[in-house]
Scaffold this motif. Sequence first.
Motif, PDB file in Angstrom:
ATOM      1  N   ASP A 100      -7.001   2.415 -17.369  1.00  0.00           N
ATOM      2  CA  ASP A 100      -6.447   3.355 -16.702  1.00  0.00           C
ATOM      3  C   ASP A 100      -7.094   3.549 -15.249  1.00  0.00           C
ATOM      4  O   ASP A 100      -8.358   3.699 -15.235  1.00  0.00           O
ATOM      5  CB  ASP A 100      -6.789   4.714 -17.477  1.00  0.00           C
ATOM      6  N   LEU A 101      -6.390   3.581 -14.367  1.00  0.00           N
ATOM      7  CA  LEU A 101      -7.039   3.724 -12.864  1.00  0.00           C
ATOM      8  C   LEU A 101      -6.705   5.089 -12.227  1.00  0.00           C
ATOM      9  O   LEU A 101      -6.819   5.283 -11.211  1.00  0.00           O
ATOM     10  CB  LEU A 101      -6.378   2.872 -11.914  1.00  0.00           C
ATOM     11  N   HIS A 102      -6.147   6.191 -13.157  1.00  0.00           N
ATOM     12  CA  HIS A 102      -5.937   7.430 -12.475  1.00  0.00           C
ATOM     13  C   HIS A 102      -7.325   8.308 -12.295  1.00  0.00           C
ATOM     14  O   HIS A 102      -8.065   8.258 -13.258  1.00  0.00           O
ATOM     15  CB  HIS A 102      -5.125   8.166 -13.375  1.00  0.00           C
ATOM     16  N   ASP A 103      -7.696   8.669 -11.084  1.00  0.00           N
ATOM     17  CA  ASP A 103      -8.877   9.381 -10.996  1.00  0.00           C
ATOM     18  C   ASP A 103      -8.592  10.886 -10.416  1.00  0.00           C
ATOM     19  O   ASP A 103      -9.768  11.510 -10.243  1.00  0.00           O
ATOM     20  CB  ASP A 103      -9.736   8.485 -10.121  1.00  0.00           C
ATOM     21  N   ILE A 104      -7.590  11.258 -10.256  1.00  0.00           N
ATOM     22  CA  ILE A 104      -7.462  12.590  -9.484  1.00  0.00           C
ATOM     23  C   ILE A 104      -8.189  13.603 -10.525  1.00  0.00           C
ATOM     24  O   ILE A 104      -8.911  14.360 -10.168  1.00  0.00           O
ATOM     25  CB  ILE A 104      -6.204  12.817  -8.920  1.00  0.00           C
TER      26      ILE A 104
ATOM     27  N   ASP B 100       3.577  -4.845  -4.346  1.00  0.00           N
ATOM     28  CA  ASP B 100       4.986  -4.769  -4.318  1.00  0.00           C
ATOM     29  C   ASP B 100       5.421  -4.703  -2.791  1.00  0.00           C
ATOM     30  O   ASP B 100       4.596  -5.018  -1.840  1.00  0.00           O
ATOM     31  CB  ASP B 100       5.389  -3.688  -5.211  1.00  0.00           C
ATOM     32  N   TYR B 101       6.956  -4.530  -2.620  1.00  0.00           N
ATOM     33  CA  TYR B 101       7.481  -4.677  -1.417  1.00  0.00           C
ATOM     34  C   TYR B 101       7.043  -3.323  -0.290  1.00  0.00           C
ATOM     35  O   TYR B 101       7.198  -3.197   0.602  1.00  0.00           O
ATOM     36  CB  TYR B 101       8.848  -4.775  -1.532  1.00  0.00           C
ATOM     37  N   TRP B 102       6.272  -2.357  -1.114  1.00  0.00           N
ATOM     38  CA  TRP B 102       5.798  -1.285  -0.274  1.00  0.00           C
ATOM     39  C   TRP B 102       4.332  -1.676   0.174  1.00  0.00           C
ATOM     40  O   TRP B 102       4.093  -0.739   1.151  1.00  0.00           O
ATOM     41  CB  TRP B 102       5.886   0.126  -1.205  1.00  0.00           C
ATOM     42  N   GLY B 103       3.847  -2.539  -0.417  1.00  0.00           N
ATOM     43  CA  GLY B 103       2.653  -2.850   0.117  1.00  0.00           C
ATOM     44  C   GLY B 103       1.617  -2.062  -0.799  1.00  0.00           C
ATOM     45  O   GLY B 103       0.393  -2.042  -0.663  1.00  0.00           O
ATOM     46  N   ILE B 104       2.067  -1.613  -1.954  1.00  0.00           N
ATOM     47  CA  ILE B 104       1.299  -0.833  -2.989  1.00  0.00           C
ATOM     48  C   ILE B 104       0.518  -1.758  -3.864  1.00  0.00           C
ATOM     49  O   ILE B 104       1.337  -2.831  -4.265  1.00  0.00           O
ATOM     50  CB  ILE B 104       2.268   0.301  -3.715  1.00  0.00           C
ATOM     51  N   ARG B 117      -4.264   1.205  -5.073  1.00  0.00           N
ATOM     52  CA  ARG B 117      -4.242   1.867  -3.800  1.00  0.00           C
ATOM     53  C   ARG B 117      -2.944   1.584  -2.947  1.00  0.00           C
ATOM     54  O   ARG B 117      -1.967   0.796  -3.237  1.00  0.00           O
ATOM     55  CB  ARG B 117      -5.401   1.379  -2.873  1.00  0.00           C
ATOM     56  N   GLY B 118      -2.723   2.379  -1.879  1.00  0.00           N
ATOM     57  CA  GLY B 118      -1.418   2.224  -1.271  1.00  0.00           C
ATOM     58  C   GLY B 118      -1.807   2.262   0.324  1.00  0.00           C
ATOM     59  O   GLY B 118      -2.761   2.020   0.951  1.00  0.00           O
ATOM     60  N   PRO B 119      -0.581   1.583   1.009  1.00  0.00           N
ATOM     61  CA  PRO B 119      -0.643   1.206   2.344  1.00  0.00           C
ATOM     62  C   PRO B 119      -0.973   2.283   3.305  1.00  0.00           C
ATOM     63  O   PRO B 119      -1.404   1.965   4.478  1.00  0.00           O
ATOM     64  CB  PRO B 119       0.509   0.388   2.637  1.00  0.00           C
ATOM     65  N   LEU B 120      -0.805   3.586   3.039  1.00  0.00           N
ATOM     66  CA  LEU B 120      -1.046   4.660   3.936  1.00  0.00           C
ATOM     67  C   LEU B 120      -2.240   5.344   3.783  1.00  0.00           C
ATOM     68  O   LEU B 120      -2.691   6.246   4.517  1.00  0.00           O
ATOM     69  CB  LEU B 120       0.111   5.607   3.749  1.00  0.00           C
ATOM     70  N   GLU B 121      -3.164   4.796   2.747  1.00  0.00           N
ATOM     71  CA  GLU B 121      -4.278   5.557   2.635  1.00  0.00           C
ATOM     72  C   GLU B 121      -5.350   5.356   3.976  1.00  0.00           C
ATOM     73  O   GLU B 121      -5.494   4.573   4.602  1.00  0.00           O
ATOM     74  CB  GLU B 121      -5.137   4.640   1.479  1.00  0.00           C
ATOM     75  N   GLY B 122      -5.921   6.704   4.228  1.00  0.00           N
ATOM     76  CA  GLY B 122      -6.675   6.726   5.343  1.00  0.00           C
ATOM     77  C   GLY B 122      -6.144   6.710   6.698  1.00  0.00           C
ATOM     78  O   GLY B 122      -7.075   6.791   7.669  1.00  0.00           O
ATOM     79  N   LEU B 123      -4.941   6.492   7.073  1.00  0.00           N
ATOM     80  CA  LEU B 123      -4.282   6.395   8.157  1.00  0.00           C
ATOM     81  C   LEU B 123      -4.057   7.670   8.990  1.00  0.00           C
ATOM     82  O   LEU B 123      -3.839   8.689   8.255  1.00  0.00           O
ATOM     83  CB  LEU B 123      -2.955   5.620   8.174  1.00  0.00           C
ATOM     84  N   ASN B 176       1.729   7.375  -4.388  1.00  0.00           N
ATOM     85  CA  ASN B 176       1.451   5.960  -4.237  1.00  0.00           C
ATOM     86  C   ASN B 176       1.046   5.369  -2.864  1.00  0.00           C
ATOM     87  O   ASN B 176       0.238   4.392  -2.851  1.00  0.00           O
ATOM     88  CB  ASN B 176       2.635   5.105  -5.169  1.00  0.00           C
ATOM     89  N   LEU B 177       1.886   5.748  -1.772  1.00  0.00           N
ATOM     90  CA  LEU B 177       1.823   5.206  -0.640  1.00  0.00           C
ATOM     91  C   LEU B 177       0.569   5.654  -0.142  1.00  0.00           C
ATOM     92  O   LEU B 177      -0.092   4.894   0.604  1.00  0.00           O
ATOM     93  CB  LEU B 177       2.709   5.538   0.087  1.00  0.00           C
TER      94      LEU B 177
END
Lengths: 211, 376
Positions: A100-104, B100-104, B117-123, B176-177
């Motif tokens: 499980d990777l959920h962490d919030i 995946d195709y979103w970059g997730i 993790r998602g492609p928009l993290e920290g931007l 997710n993004l």
Amino acid sequence: MKAVLDSIYESILRGDIGGTPARVQEALEEGLDANTILQQGMVRAMTQVGHLFEQGEYFVPEMLISAHAMKRGLQILKPHLVEAQIASLGTVVIGTVQGDLHDIGKNLVIMMLEGAGFDVHDLGTDVSATEFVETVRETSPHIVAMSALLTTTMPKMKATIEALIDAGLRERVRVIVGGAPVTARFAEEIGADGFAPDASRAAALASSLVS
Amino acid sequence: MSKLSNRERVLLAFNHKEADRVPIDFLGNASLLVDEAYFHLLDHLGWSRGEIGKYRFRRGSTANYYDTRLLELFDIDFRRIFLPVRESAKMKRNGDRFVDYWGIVWKKSDIYINYERGPLEGLDIDGVAGYEWPDPTKIWQTEGLGKQARDLSLSSGCALVARNPVTYGFLDRACNLRGMEQFMMDLLLNPEIARLIIEGVLKVNCKVYELFLTAVGPYVQMVETGDDLGGQNNLLISPKLYREFIKPAEIALNRRIKELAPEARIFMHSDGAIRPIIPDLIEAGVDILNPIQPSAAGMESADLKRDFGEQLIFHGGVDQPAQEGSEAETRAEVRRRIDALAPGGGYVLSTSNHILGAPPENVVAMFDEARTYGAY
């Protein structure tokens, strides 16, 4: 109550991430002791945030920004707490179970625990039973806290408790569990010492287990 | 009265009329069998696992099989049409991680696949504005899909469903993004970033449904959408934030869906305690609400039926804890849902989430009870 303590309380309640450390700094400059600032400013605020969450007035975003404000304030306060030799309430080893990777939810619990005065050892997500056992062996915490968001990974909580029993460590720690699909009945079935339905009640539960 | 076809039964229920029995759905959005449970059910039925490859409609999820033999066995009233992903756009595997195709990035651990993790993290806002959104025409393909839908509609006699082609909704996808914690905080601290992300997801999702429904719109009676807006005790975000950020996107997407499939009902899946925004979902164009999870706060079936039964069709309801208890508990749970939700039509019986730990005997019993006790 000093006005500056109220302003710390207010800034955490509002989730003023930038303003809270400045309020804490002011309180220190006014000569208030670190423990008073912690208890009457920050812990009081996070307790209220918890109440508002339980009552359905605060939601995840509001709780998160309050918790972040508290965390930033705590960074300023921490050296002073250490200096004043304020004992922590206890140590909690926490993690989201294997698979499980959920962490919030877990992160909120951590912030509430820190706000309540615990030292928290965060193992992160996808934590195996072995990793929990090793950490308990090495750090002798008071409490092990496990989180799961997925019904598919809940059985890992039971597996972790069994691994603690096998390692002869179960009697040395209290085990608490939480996460969206987890119920009090499930907690009881797997032999946990406690369950909390949300982050604020997790902190209250942890406090009651060490008092 | 001559025997009703499965589709006629569904349409009567959709029109808030009692048919010969409550219609039943299975293997749809959030009503699949987790792979392990599927294998157990096959073993229990004495069916070989040898040829199940052809029933796998996706990879990389915890529930990957759509076995039409089960739909026939249990007399399920719905059949699904899937929007296929092009071979070139499928998840790329790199060790135990998939992109995946979103970059997730998704990570495999044990038998589970989880978001990492998602492609928009920290931007910052410029970084988010510079993100290259996926182009649906390069990802999905619709060749032959219209004919497939028409043929299936004729051959099955069942209600046809456009299976949710994107799985995740606006809030889910944005989390997710961007990372859940960050997106949740963006809603309050960086509303321009939150809005930019939701608008981007809306554009992609509208285009995906356009592709899909241009091909199959005339043949389907139900179009699946979904989001996860509820926790166990309350909404994840306040009704105010929902109305400001999510609802406008739902309105826009649902309007487009209705244009492309005017005869179809819009199905919306959201787990959890969502009662405070049910009137908003109705306003946004939702016709069918799933899974009306009885164990979540404020989601008591009888209350929902009383308060929204005239405006909504309910779908789901058979809760997980009972399925994982005894066979008698499973049957009792089916009867509870039918008693509360079926009177006057407007109810499709299904599970309140994917079937996970339920013993196969209970799965069989659940549908048996639904067919017998569900008779009007």
